[in-house]
Design a protein around this motif. Sequence first.
Motif, mmCIF file in Angstrom:
data_model
loop_
_atom_site.group_PDB
_atom_site.id
_atom_site.type_symbol
_atom_site.label_atom_id
_atom_site.label_comp_id
_atom_site.label_asym_id
_atom_site.label_seq_id
_atom_site.Cartn_x
_atom_site.Cartn_y
_atom_site.Cartn_z
ATOM 1 N N SER A 72 -10.075 9.024 -3.829
ATOM 2 C CA SER A 72 -10.141 7.781 -3.074
ATOM 3 C C SER A 72 -10.767 8.034 -1.701
ATOM 4 O O SER A 72 -10.576 9.102 -1.116
ATOM 5 C CB SER A 72 -8.729 7.205 -2.892
ATOM 6 O OG SER A 72 -8.729 6.171 -1.921
ATOM 7 N N THR A 104 0.831 -1.200 0.000
ATOM 8 C CA THR A 104 0.000 0.000 0.000
ATOM 9 C C THR A 104 0.867 1.251 0.000
ATOM 10 O O THR A 104 0.517 2.268 -0.626
ATOM 11 C CB THR A 104 -0.963 -0.006 1.205
ATOM 12 O OG1 THR A 104 -1.731 -1.215 1.184
ATOM 13 C CG2 THR A 104 -1.915 1.182 1.163
ATOM 14 N N ASN A 161 -4.806 7.060 -0.805
ATOM 15 C CA ASN A 161 -4.308 8.444 -0.826
ATOM 16 C C ASN A 161 -4.311 9.089 -2.210
ATOM 17 O O ASN A 161 -3.686 10.125 -2.416
ATOM 18 C CB ASN A 161 -2.904 8.551 -0.215
ATOM 19 C CG ASN A 161 -2.646 9.928 0.375
ATOM 20 O OD1 ASN A 161 -3.516 10.513 1.016
ATOM 21 N ND2 ASN A 161 -1.459 10.461 0.158
ATOM 22 N N HIS A 162 -4.992 8.481 -3.180
ATOM 23 C CA HIS A 162 -5.135 9.104 -4.492
ATOM 24 C C HIS A 162 -6.308 10.079 -4.459
ATOM 25 O O HIS A 162 -7.238 9.938 -3.664
ATOM 26 C CB HIS A 162 -5.393 8.047 -5.570
ATOM 27 C CG HIS A 162 -4.238 7.127 -5.799
ATOM 28 N ND1 HIS A 162 -4.134 6.339 -6.928
ATOM 29 C CD2 HIS A 162 -3.124 6.846 -5.072
ATOM 30 C CE1 HIS A 162 -3.023 5.621 -6.877
ATOM 31 N NE2 HIS A 162 -2.399 5.909 -5.749
ATOM 32 N N THR A 163 -6.294 11.041 -5.338
ATOM 33 C CA THR A 163 -7.402 11.980 -5.460
ATOM 34 C C THR A 163 -8.698 11.230 -5.759
ATOM 35 O O THR A 163 -8.747 10.393 -6.659
ATOM 36 C CB THR A 163 -7.134 13.001 -6.581
ATOM 37 O OG1 THR A 163 -5.932 13.701 -6.288
ATOM 38 C CG2 THR A 163 -8.283 13.985 -6.703
ATOM 39 N N LYS A 205 -5.292 -0.088 -3.754
ATOM 40 C CA LYS A 205 -4.378 0.371 -4.804
ATOM 41 C C LYS A 205 -4.557 1.859 -5.103
ATOM 42 O O LYS A 205 -3.715 2.463 -5.779
ATOM 43 C CB LYS A 205 -4.575 -0.459 -6.073
ATOM 44 C CG LYS A 205 -4.146 -1.913 -5.898
ATOM 45 C CD LYS A 205 -4.356 -2.722 -7.156
ATOM 46 C CE LYS A 205 -3.890 -4.169 -6.950
ATOM 47 N NZ LYS A 205 -4.115 -5.007 -8.153
ATOM 48 N N GLU A 206 -5.643 2.447 -4.594
ATOM 49 C CA GLU A 206 -5.879 3.879 -4.780
ATOM 50 C C GLU A 206 -5.712 4.653 -3.482
ATOM 51 O O GLU A 206 -6.170 5.791 -3.360
ATOM 52 C CB GLU A 206 -7.290 4.093 -5.352
ATOM 53 C CG GLU A 206 -7.472 3.468 -6.728
ATOM 54 C CD GLU A 206 -8.851 3.695 -7.305
ATOM 55 O OE1 GLU A 206 -9.691 4.306 -6.610
ATOM 56 O OE2 GLU A 206 -9.088 3.265 -8.442
ATOM 57 N N GLY A 262 -7.620 8.465 2.863
ATOM 58 C CA GLY A 262 -6.556 9.432 3.053
ATOM 59 C C GLY A 262 -5.510 8.814 3.958
ATOM 60 O O GLY A 262 -5.693 7.703 4.472
ATOM 61 N N TRP A 284 1.738 1.861 -3.614
ATOM 62 C CA TRP A 284 0.587 2.370 -4.358
ATOM 63 C C TRP A 284 0.267 3.822 -3.989
ATOM 64 O O TRP A 284 -0.119 4.615 -4.839
ATOM 65 C CB TRP A 284 -0.635 1.491 -4.096
ATOM 66 C CG TRP A 284 -0.480 0.068 -4.529
ATOM 67 C CD1 TRP A 284 0.228 -0.392 -5.610
ATOM 68 C CD2 TRP A 284 -1.031 -1.095 -3.904
ATOM 69 N NE1 TRP A 284 0.154 -1.757 -5.690
ATOM 70 C CE2 TRP A 284 -0.610 -2.229 -4.660
ATOM 71 C CE3 TRP A 284 -1.833 -1.303 -2.782
ATOM 72 C CZ2 TRP A 284 -0.976 -3.531 -4.325
ATOM 73 C CZ3 TRP A 284 -2.202 -2.598 -2.442
ATOM 74 C CH2 TRP A 284 -1.773 -3.695 -3.212
ATOM 75 N N ALA A 285 0.456 4.153 -2.712
ATOM 76 C CA ALA A 285 0.094 5.486 -2.227
ATOM 77 C C ALA A 285 1.156 6.531 -2.530
ATOM 78 O O ALA A 285 0.900 7.726 -2.406
ATOM 79 C CB ALA A 285 -0.154 5.432 -0.720
ATOM 80 N N GLY A 286 2.346 6.080 -2.880
ATOM 81 C CA GLY A 286 3.444 7.017 -3.089
ATOM 82 C C GLY A 286 4.140 7.414 -1.810
ATOM 83 O O GLY A 286 4.950 8.353 -1.784
#
Length: 280
Positions: A101, A25, A97-99, A94-95, A104, A28-30
Amino acid sequence: MPLTEQEIAFLKEKAWLIRRNTVKTMLWAGGGHAGGGLSQTDILVALYYHYLKIDPKNPDWEDRDRVILSKGHGGIGFAPILGDLGYFDEEMLKEFNHTGSPFGMHLDMRQVPGVDASTGSLGHGLPIAVGMALGARLKKKSWRVYCIIGDGECHEGSIWEAAMSAAHYKVDNLTAFIDRNKHCIDGPTENIMSLEPLKEKWISFGWHALEIDGHDFAEIGNAIEEALQTSGRPTVIIAHTIKGKGVDYMEDDPAWHYGGIDSDGLEKALESIDRMYGKA
């Protein structure tokens, strides 16, 4: 009743899976709060896979036990547990913390099923937990409340105000875990503002206090069982842990309070976790 060897083996298998999914994760989150996300794993695994009265198909069930992850930055290690239990589709991680999603870095109770409180502003989880424990009493309900506190968070005055109130109101359906990994974002807790003697402080505030190895399921289980049998006062379990537990290049290093990994870093992390569990 102490955990059986079979139960401990099951919890270890889950902890291996959750640690692997935590570092995935992160990729995926960066990035993510790796250190505390991995130090808390065994505490949360013991609770969610053995002790809690919960129903992932009915996350708002009124009679469920409550868990407050007061150290809300540990969400990156908490969400994989909820996903594995079926609160939501694991593919959604897989998403993280993506915009757009629902996830957070600090999990939102109104976005993520299974999260009992939105946390992240440190020091507020224990006050919320005290209120929930009192709520059970007022409603004549039997639910229990567990609050996971970071040790750096114990520098916050609101923690100690809540500790006083919990003892005063004798909320014995409340158990707090302190993830005592001895590091926070700025370095070792004892260099920033000493917490020791931590157990004695909690005792002086009127709590039943225990100290354990926070990575030993037998000790975690025995402590929870003792808390369940303690009446007239809340229990705090000071769980000695290792920041970044399982990933050798992250362990005991405050630089990994928050960090990012690439695919090579992920591979090394997974190999390290596998070695720890004898799977490499």
